[in-house]
Design an enzyme around this catalytic site. Structure first.
Site, PDB file in Angstrom:
ATOM      1  N   LYS A  22      22.670  31.946  37.648  1.00 25.07           N
ATOM      2  CA  LYS A  22      23.052  33.357  37.659  1.00 25.07           C
ATOM      3  C   LYS A  22      24.503  33.503  37.215  1.00 25.07           C
ATOM      4  O   LYS A  22      25.431  33.192  37.948  1.00 25.07           O
ATOM      5  CB  LYS A  22      22.913  33.934  39.073  1.00 25.07           C
ATOM      6  CG  LYS A  22      22.982  35.450  39.037  1.00 25.07           C
ATOM      7  CD  LYS A  22      23.647  36.066  40.237  1.00 25.07           C
ATOM      8  CE  LYS A  22      25.110  36.294  40.078  1.00 25.07           C
ATOM      9  NZ  LYS A  22      25.534  37.228  39.041  1.00 25.07           N
ATOM     10  N   GLU A  80      33.082  26.151  45.388  1.00 24.42           N
ATOM     11  CA  GLU A  80      34.364  25.998  44.682  1.00 24.42           C
ATOM     12  C   GLU A  80      35.012  27.375  44.708  1.00 24.42           C
ATOM     13  O   GLU A  80      34.556  28.280  44.008  1.00 24.42           O
ATOM     14  CB  GLU A  80      34.130  25.570  43.233  1.00 24.42           C
ATOM     15  CG  GLU A  80      33.366  24.276  43.063  1.00 24.42           C
ATOM     16  CD  GLU A  80      34.228  23.054  43.301  1.00 24.42           C
ATOM     17  OE1 GLU A  80      35.452  23.199  43.496  1.00 24.42           O
ATOM     18  OE2 GLU A  80      33.676  21.951  43.300  1.00 24.42           O
ATOM     19  N   CYS A 114      41.208  29.415  38.783  1.00 24.52           N
ATOM     20  CA  CYS A 114      41.223  29.124  40.222  1.00 24.52           C
ATOM     21  C   CYS A 114      42.368  28.196  40.582  1.00 24.52           C
ATOM     22  O   CYS A 114      42.946  28.292  41.648  1.00 24.52           O
ATOM     23  CB  CYS A 114      39.894  28.521  40.626  1.00 24.52           C
ATOM     24  SG  CYS A 114      39.404  27.181  39.533  1.00 24.52           S
ATOM     25  N   GLU A 124      45.489  35.318  46.447  1.00 25.78           N
ATOM     26  CA  GLU A 124      45.184  34.960  45.071  1.00 25.78           C
ATOM     27  C   GLU A 124      45.155  36.240  44.224  1.00 25.78           C
ATOM     28  O   GLU A 124      44.349  37.134  44.478  1.00 25.78           O
ATOM     29  CB  GLU A 124      43.813  34.279  45.016  1.00 25.78           C
ATOM     30  CG  GLU A 124      43.477  33.798  43.639  1.00 25.78           C
ATOM     31  CD  GLU A 124      42.101  33.147  43.557  1.00 25.78           C
ATOM     32  OE1 GLU A 124      41.147  33.729  44.086  1.00 25.78           O
ATOM     33  OE2 GLU A 124      41.999  32.063  42.967  1.00 25.78           O
TER      34      GLU A 124
END
Ligand code: NAD
Length: 481
Positions: A175, A250, A284, A384
């Protein structure tokens, strides 16, 4: 790839919803090719196909030599379709064509080839424990894998899951993120061309909350391999508890990039730039917190700021562009609101700070932005941002730099810059992160594991450690008495 269809059980199919949606090109704000807007019902069909392919089909049963050759073939086909794949990736994400075509799609091809080699090298152990027994272990595929990937490296991060999953004999439902589905659909075409048996790879497009969550809840799915935000990762972990699914997560990061006074300054400046501005900071592992030892702070900042002001923002398809637009209007608004918060919390804005005036007012372009005088308590140092915004934090000593670097809930990556090898190695041990670069930033290899400590998730992708997450260990005990 036919417009508005998904790839299920080796065939192109319209979604059961009958609906489509068009992803948006972030550089022009124009609609791209419409794709299927699937929901839970489409996942139901795709998971059934993957389940059947695993339980009854040839894929987990074929010789690993043959399976390895097919996985290798996927790598070759990706390479052969490089230009198209790179263009599709850049159209959806806004990343430069250079990054898609020269770095990321070739890397994805390499990941398939790397794992193709592993197909024949997965093995258990024989343990000689007692006279009257023969005991050994087998490594078997986990089963049906639901792979959920984000929009920042859509195809590369898919390859990190598909490569090991397929080499080990699993079947997959992939997906992609709703913003960036096109390379996944193109890949489905290559799966058919390579001749993988039906149901081994299925691609379902649609909103994460429905399509992704349906896979997480489905008892026929054995494992979820997720890359995305920490927030959604936590939600997936809670939901996966219902069926005790295997998980690899992750997640996000707020990685420290620590420059000691004895570093090669020119190299460290280049590293700081790549660390935060590669892929517009939508990485990331981005080095979003730059720690500078006080002695070199002023000199470093004057050179860095000059470099940042010269960074060319613009059309991702133009060869001279170094930074394209962020992925979506929503992401642009989020990044701009973090920039506001930095200003309000008293950080010193030394470069950028708003929308970039390119694209004639169209497109989600943000200036490369640098805040100096940041403290670890500020929101821009804690959360973040996932955009081209650098927070610079001065430090006094080696211990102080490492302690401040570690003062985060995340632990995905870090870098240290120094000419002193013992300082570098001590720092590499002390930093709580899944990857530590010394005198480098953003280096990856298909053979080296990548993943997080702390709230950056768990499990590793790439390398042999990545493969382990796609196998179960079975003990076989034969009584000889
Ligand atoms: P996201 O968590 O919003 O979405 C990731 C994927 O999950 C998408 O495919 C999305 O459709 C799907 N999803 C969304 N809600 C879901 C739900 N409730 N259930 C199941 N699936 C759902 O993340 P994003 O905004 O697409 O990506 C950015 C994030 O990804 C950042 O936090 C970044 O740090 C992280 N990331 C991590 C790594 C890594 O390797 N650690 C790599 C790249 C990106």
């Amino acid at each position: 790839m036919p417009t508005g269809q998904m790839f299920i059980n080796g065939k192109w199919q319209a979604p059961l919803t009958g609906e489509t949606y068009a992803p948006i090109n972030p550089a022009t704000e124009e609609a791209l090719t419409p794709v299927a807007k699937g929901d839970e019902r489409d996942i139901d069909v795709a998971v059934a196909a993957a389940r059947k392919a695993f339980d009854e089909g040839p894929w987990p049963r074929m010789s690993p030599h043959e399976r390895g050759r097919l996985v290798w073939r996927l790598g070759d086909l990706i390479q052969q379709n490089l230009d198209e794949m790179a263009k599709l990736e850049s159209l959806c994400t806004g990343k430069t064509l250079f990054d898609s075509g020269k770095v990321e799609i070739p890397f994805a091809a390499e990941v398939f080839r790397y794992y193709a080699g592993w197909a024949t090298k997965i093995h258990g152990e024989t343990l000689q424990l007692r006279e009257n027994a023969f005991t050994f272990t087998l490594r078997q595929p986990v089963g049906v894998v639901g792979a959920i990937v984000p929009w920042n490296f859509p195809f590369l991060l898919s390859s990190w899951k598909l490569g090991p999953a397929l080499a080990a004999g699993n079947t997959v439902v992939l997906k992609p993120a709703s913003q960036t589905p096109l390379t996944a659909l193109k890949f489905a075409e290559l799966v058919a061309e390579a001749g993988l048996p039906e149901g081994v790879v299925n691609v379902v497009t649609g909103p994460g909350g429905k399509v992704g969550m349906a896979m997480v809840r489905d008892p026929r799915v054995d494992k979820i391999a997720f890359t995305g935000s920490t927030e959604v990762g936590k939600q997936i972990m809670r939901e996966a508890a219902g069926t005790l699914k295997r998980l690899s997560l992750e997640l996000g990061g707020k990685s420290p990039n620590i420059v000691f006074a004895d570093a090669d300054m020119e190299a460290a400046i280049r590293g700081a730039m790549t660390g935060i501005f590669y892929n517009k900071g939508e990485v990331c592992a981005a080095g979003s917190r730059l720690f500078l030892e006080e002695k070199v702070h002023d000199e470093f900042m004057s050179k860095l700021t000059e470099r940042v002001k010269g960074l060319k923002v613009g059309d991702p398809m133009d060869k001279s562009t170094r930074m394209g637009p962020v992925v979506s209007r929503q992401q642009m608004d989020t990044v701009l609101s973090y920039i506001e918060s930095g200003k309000q919390e008293g950080a010193r804005l030394v470069a950028g700070g708003g929308r970039a005036s390119v694209g004639g007012g169209k497109g989600y372009f943000i200036e490369p932005t640098v805040f100096d005088g940041v403290t670890n308590r500020m929101k821009i140092a804690r959360e973040e941002i996932f955009g081209p915004v650098l927070s610079v934090i001065p430090f006094k000593s080696v211990e102080d730099g490492i302690a401040q670097g570690n003062a985060t809930t995340y632990g995905l990556a870090a870098a240290v810059w120094t000419r002193d090898v013992s300082k570098a190695l001590k720092a590499a041990r002390a930093i709580r992160a899944g990857t530590v670069w010394v005198n480098a930033y953003n280096l990856f290899d298909a053979a080296l594991p990548f993943g997080g400590f702390k709230e950056s998730g768990f499990g590793r992708e790439m390398g042999s450690a990545g493969l382990d997450h796609y196998t179960e260990v079975k003990t076989v005990w034969v009584d000889l008495s």
